[in-house]
Structure formats: structure tokens, C-alpha cells
Design a protein around this motif. Structure first.
Motif, PDB file in Angstrom:
ATOM      1  N   SER A  68      39.371  45.334  16.859  1.00 40.40           N
ATOM      2  CA  SER A  68      39.881  44.000  16.540  1.00 40.40           C
ATOM      3  C   SER A  68      38.733  42.984  16.549  1.00 40.40           C
ATOM      4  O   SER A  68      37.588  43.326  16.824  1.00 40.40           O
ATOM      5  CB  SER A  68      40.953  43.596  17.551  1.00 40.40           C
ATOM      6  N   ARG A  69      39.071  41.722  16.292  1.00 30.76           N
ATOM      7  CA  ARG A  69      38.051  40.669  16.245  1.00 30.76           C
ATOM      8  C   ARG A  69      37.838  40.001  17.593  1.00 30.76           C
ATOM      9  O   ARG A  69      37.139  39.017  17.697  1.00 30.76           O
ATOM     10  CB  ARG A  69      38.437  39.620  15.206  1.00 30.76           C
ATOM     11  N   THR A  70      38.435  40.518  18.644  1.00 27.48           N
ATOM     12  CA  THR A  70      38.262  39.943  19.971  1.00 27.48           C
ATOM     13  C   THR A  70      37.453  40.893  20.848  1.00 27.48           C
ATOM     14  O   THR A  70      37.659  42.107  20.800  1.00 27.48           O
ATOM     15  CB  THR A  70      39.624  39.600  20.617  1.00 27.48           C
ATOM     16  N   PRO A  71      36.524  40.372  21.651  1.00 25.82           N
ATOM     17  CA  PRO A  71      35.658  41.243  22.449  1.00 25.82           C
ATOM     18  C   PRO A  71      36.267  41.659  23.788  1.00 25.82           C
ATOM     19  O   PRO A  71      35.642  42.394  24.539  1.00 25.82           O
ATOM     20  CB  PRO A  71      34.436  40.351  22.697  1.00 25.82           C
ATOM     21  N   TYR A  72      37.487  41.205  24.079  1.00 25.72           N
ATOM     22  CA  TYR A  72      38.018  41.335  25.427  1.00 25.72           C
ATOM     23  C   TYR A  72      38.747  42.638  25.711  1.00 25.72           C
ATOM     24  O   TYR A  72      39.492  43.142  24.880  1.00 25.72           O
ATOM     25  CB  TYR A  72      38.987  40.187  25.723  1.00 25.72           C
ATOM     26  N   CYS A 119      33.566  34.105  28.156  1.00 21.59           N
ATOM     27  CA  CYS A 119      33.294  35.495  28.511  1.00 21.59           C
ATOM     28  C   CYS A 119      32.814  35.626  29.936  1.00 21.59           C
ATOM     29  O   CYS A 119      31.918  34.911  30.373  1.00 21.59           O
ATOM     30  CB  CYS A 119      32.214  36.083  27.604  1.00 21.59           C
ATOM     31  N   LEU A 163      32.528  38.859  16.379  1.00 21.88           N
ATOM     32  CA  LEU A 163      33.661  38.740  17.282  1.00 21.88           C
ATOM     33  C   LEU A 163      33.829  37.308  17.777  1.00 21.88           C
ATOM     34  O   LEU A 163      32.857  36.613  18.045  1.00 21.88           O
ATOM     35  CB  LEU A 163      33.497  39.687  18.474  1.00 21.88           C
ATOM     36  N   SER A 164      35.087  36.901  17.937  1.00 25.40           N
ATOM     37  CA  SER A 164      35.404  35.563  18.412  1.00 25.40           C
ATOM     38  C   SER A 164      35.663  35.597  19.914  1.00 25.40           C
ATOM     39  O   SER A 164      36.546  36.314  20.377  1.00 25.40           O
ATOM     40  CB  SER A 164      36.646  35.044  17.692  1.00 25.40           C
ATOM     41  N   ALA A 165      34.904  34.807  20.661  1.00 22.13           N
ATOM     42  CA  ALA A 165      35.060  34.738  22.114  1.00 22.13           C
ATOM     43  C   ALA A 165      35.562  33.350  22.494  1.00 22.13           C
ATOM     44  O   ALA A 165      34.964  32.649  23.300  1.00 22.13           O
ATOM     45  CB  ALA A 165      33.742  35.066  22.796  1.00 22.13           C
ATOM     46  N   SER A 166      36.690  32.948  21.913  1.00 22.52           N
ATOM     47  CA  SER A 166      37.206  31.597  22.105  1.00 22.52           C
ATOM     48  C   SER A 166      37.676  31.330  23.534  1.00 22.52           C
ATOM     49  O   SER A 166      37.816  30.183  23.928  1.00 22.52           O
ATOM     50  CB  SER A 166      38.359  31.346  21.127  1.00 22.52           C
ATOM     51  N   GLY A 199      37.717  46.352  25.009  1.00 26.97           N
ATOM     52  CA  GLY A 199      36.940  45.433  24.185  1.00 26.97           C
ATOM     53  C   GLY A 199      35.490  45.890  24.180  1.00 26.97           C
ATOM     54  O   GLY A 199      35.205  47.091  24.182  1.00 26.97           O
ATOM     55  N   PRO A 219      38.121  37.780  29.443  1.00 24.30           N
ATOM     56  CA  PRO A 219      38.142  36.322  29.267  1.00 24.30           C
ATOM     57  C   PRO A 219      37.652  35.614  30.524  1.00 24.30           C
ATOM     58  O   PRO A 219      37.820  36.115  31.646  1.00 24.30           O
ATOM     59  CB  PRO A 219      39.617  36.006  29.014  1.00 24.30           C
TER      60      PRO A 219
END
Length: 146
Positions: A110-114, A41, A35-38, A62, A76
Motif C-alpha cells: 500500500s501507499r502507507t509505511p505503517y 513516524c 509512501l505517505s507518512a501523514s 509496513g 504512526p
């Protein structure tokens, strides 16, 4: 979804959170590496008695971690800005939470952890019986310029 969360909470083995350097008694919730945490967190924790109710009513969840006392939703960084989270909720910057044994019980599709913070905030207010407050007292109204 809830059955999967319960089975993971009750017995699945997951990576344990790592202790934060220099602050005993706190651990960082480990996100799955895919997962991308851009956006950075943070984590929002609620008493475990609200966990299933929140999970079942959120439009999208998420990463969610849980132990016997708290459920933690990854949001986020900065999701506490201009939101007055209810007293029953805990906000953990950097996803460093009180040490316990939180385990990942839900990973998003999805690829987002949020988890989106506004729906989470409104649901936490609803289940705790607190009116939402968008303008916490004593905090700046805008982000100061560098």
C-alpha cells in the motif's frame, strides 16, 4: 515475503539512513519517497532473533528495517501512548534509531509505511513472553488539552 526480506537483508543495497543533526550515534530511518507518512513516524525495534517470527505472524507489515542486531517497524507517531512496550523492545520517536546499518528489508504494497501498532504490540508481547500492559504506570491517562 520472508525470502525477499532475507535476500534484501543479506545483500541488497538501499539508501543509508541519515545521521540526526546534533546527536551523534543516531540515524533516521529513510522511508521510500512514494509512501505517505501523514501521521508522522516512530519506530519499534526488537532483537533480530524475533524478526522473522514477527514478520510471518503480522496480518500486515509496513516498512521494516533491519541490521544484524535489531529489526525496526515503522509505526504512526504516538504509538507508545498508553502502551507499555516490553523491555526487549525499543521505541524510537521520530524513527531516530541507534546508529548501525539498518536497511529497508520490507516495503508495503500500500501507499502507507505503517505497521498497525496494536497487532505489533501484541505480537511483540507474545514472542517476548510478556503479558500486554495497556496502562503504563507513571504516564498520563489522557492527552492534555492545549
Amino acid at each position: 515475503m520472508l525470502r525477499n526480506a532475507l535476500s534484501q537483508l543479506l545483500g541488497a543495497r538501499r539508501a543509508r539512513p541519515a545521521e540526526e543533526d546534533g546527536v551523534p550515534g543516531r540515524v533516521r530511518l529513510p522511508l521510500p519517497p512514494a509512501l505517505s507518512a501523514s501521521l508522522g513516524c516512530d519506530a519499534v525495534g526488537v532483537p533480530a532473533r524475533y524478526g522473522f517470527r514477527l514478520m510471518s505472524h503480522l496480518p500486515r507489515a509496513g516498512c521494516v528495517f533491519a541490521d544484524a542486531d535489531q529489526w525496526w517497524w515503522i509505526v504512526p507517531s504516538g504509538s507508545d501512548l498508553d502502551l507499555d512496550w516490553p523491555e526487549q523492545a525499543s521505541y524510537a520517536a521520530g524513527a531516530y534509531v541507534p546508529a548501525g546499518r539498518p536497511r529497508l528489508i520490507h516495503a508495503p504494497d500500500s501507499r502507507t509505511p505503517y505497521t498497525p501498532p496494536i497487532p505489533l504490540f501484541l505480537m511483540v508481547c507474545q514472542v517476548t513472553g510478556v503479558a500486554p500492559s495497556w496502562d503504563p504506570s507513571g504516564r498520563p491517562k489522557a492527552v492534555p488539552a492545549p
